[in-house]
Design an enzyme around this catalytic site. Structure first.
Site, PDB file in Angstrom:
ATOM      1  N   HIS A  18    -122.305  20.718  -2.774  1.00  0.00           N
ATOM      2  CA  HIS A  18    -121.920  20.361  -3.334  1.00  0.00           C
ATOM      3  C   HIS A  18    -121.464  18.861  -2.650  1.00  0.00           C
ATOM      4  CE1 HIS A  18    -121.223  24.301  -4.961  1.00  0.00           C
ATOM      5  NE2 HIS A  18    -121.415  23.381  -5.913  1.00  0.00           N
ATOM      6  N   ASP A  38    -124.464  21.491   2.297  1.00  0.00           N
ATOM      7  CA  ASP A  38    -124.077  22.238   1.084  1.00  0.00           C
ATOM      8  C   ASP A  38    -124.550  21.796  -0.234  1.00  0.00           C
ATOM      9  OD1 ASP A  38    -121.267  24.229   0.429  1.00  0.00           O
ATOM     10  OD2 ASP A  38    -122.027  22.764  -1.057  1.00  0.00           O
ATOM     11  N   ASP A  43    -125.843  27.187   0.079  1.00  0.00           N
ATOM     12  CA  ASP A  43    -125.321  27.120  -1.636  1.00  0.00           C
ATOM     13  C   ASP A  43    -126.390  25.864  -2.351  1.00  0.00           C
ATOM     14  OD1 ASP A  43    -123.795  25.320  -1.169  1.00  0.00           O
ATOM     15  OD2 ASP A  43    -121.929  25.634  -1.853  1.00  0.00           O
ATOM     16  N   HIS A 100    -114.207  19.785   0.334  1.00  0.00           N
ATOM     17  CA  HIS A 100    -113.959  19.558  -0.979  1.00  0.00           C
ATOM     18  C   HIS A 100    -112.228  19.269  -0.671  1.00  0.00           C
ATOM     19  CE1 HIS A 100    -117.091  20.363  -3.142  1.00  0.00           C
ATOM     20  NE2 HIS A 100    -117.111  21.790  -3.355  1.00  0.00           N
TER      21      HIS A 100
HETATM   22 ZN   LIG Z   1    -120.717  23.791  -2.473  1.00  0.00          ZN
END
Ligand SMILES: [Zn+2]
Length: 306
Positions: A162, A160, A242, A123
């Site tokens: 996200h 992941d 995740d 991120h």
């Molecule tokens: Zn994540």
């Protein structure tokens, strides 16, 4: 043989009551020492500021270095917390990710690397800390690999849960680095729509909330495996766990075996004896992290022996 980069320094990056906790790296360490202790476990060295300047804005990097707290905590964004020891953790994580490239260049027998570190980095934007991460480990490493001129075309696969907004933004105008991500959408951080294509080098695979194994496999095949036809000479995984059904931070319902499946599918399609560097991203349920990562590593182990 998998080459691991790991140091106990990651146990000192204290985030307080936080999902990106010290427990995470303890879990990863336990897995490596229980099941992969006969592999090559290397200690990273601290990355230099200059190396990080290649990807992140100089002012931003200097700001981070200057704002590590002497005591207590600093917040670089509402989710991203630092303690006095955090800078070491950031720099070892970048260091191991980049040294993997050096090790591959110096010895062709070094084919597979796993960087067991924290915090995650995907991120982190060029000029902004986000989502627990300050420096974008995978982006700094891929940029370094390209600058070495030993690698011409690089693929980053990010599973992941996200979207890796930072990695996408850093490379969206770089036709030599392809970025493909599967992620819950719409969800944090808000980016990752299928229409975001960069220069044709970005491939997003949005997953609906409550997505199960079957739908994940169908969508991942359709939007990533079957879509990308280029040949690559270096492959990265932004390996987050995740999307596991036990994970508290998202609502994708993958099983342990899906991490085996996705790793194998990616290697079958894109890795014709090329080196692979996998860097740890998220994964916030300890059982999901342990089992998901173990499945990912089983495939990397087989690939490393081919
Ligand atoms: Zn994540």
């Amino acid at each position: 043989m998998i080459n691991f980069f790991y140091t106990d320094e990651y146990l000192n990056h204290d985030t307080g009551q936080h999902p990106e906790s010290i427990e995470r790296i303890k879990t990863v360490k336990k897995l490596i020492f229980e099941k992969y202790s006969n592999h090559n476990i290397l200690t990273p060295t601290l990355a230099s500021k200059e190396l990080i300047y290649n990807v992140h804005d100089k002012n931003y990097v200097d700001y981070i270095f200057d704002n590590i707290p002497a005591t207590g905590y600093s917040f670089f964004d509402p989710d991203t917390v630092a303690c006095p020891q955090s800078l070491n953790s950031y720099l070892y994580a970048v260091g191991g990710s980049v040294e993997s490239v050096d090790q591959i260049i110096s010895n062709h027998n070094n084919k597979v690397f796993f960087c067991a570190h924290r915090p995650p980095g995907h991120h982190a934007e060029m000029n902004k800390a986000m989502g627990f991460g300050v420096f974008n480990n995978v982006a700094i490493s891929a940029d370094y690999a390209l600058r070495s001129q030993r690698f011409k075309k690089i693929l980053i696969i990010d599973f992941d849960v996200h979207h890796g907004n930072g990695t996408q933004h850093i490379f969206e105008n770089n036709p030599n680095i392809f970025y493909a991500s599967s992620h819950q959408f719409p969800y944090y951080p808000g980016t990752g729509d299928i229409s975001e294509r960069g220069r044709g080098n970005i491939f997003n695979c949005p997953l609906p909330s409550n997505c199960n194994s079957e739908l994940f496999r169908e969508l991942f095949s359709k939007h990533i495996i079957d879509k990308i036809e280029e040949k690559f000479d270096l492959l990265y995984f932004s390996a987050g766990f995740d999307a596991h059904k036990l994970d508290p931070l998202a609502s994708i319902n993958l099983d342990d075996e899906d991490f085996f499946w996705v790793t194998q599918k990616v290697l079958e399609k894109f890795a014709n004896n090329i080196p692979v560097i996998s860097v740890l991203e998220g994964g916030y349920d300890m059982k999901g992290l342990y089992n998901g990562l173990n499945n990912h590593l089983k495939v990397l182990q087989d690939y490393s022996n081919e």
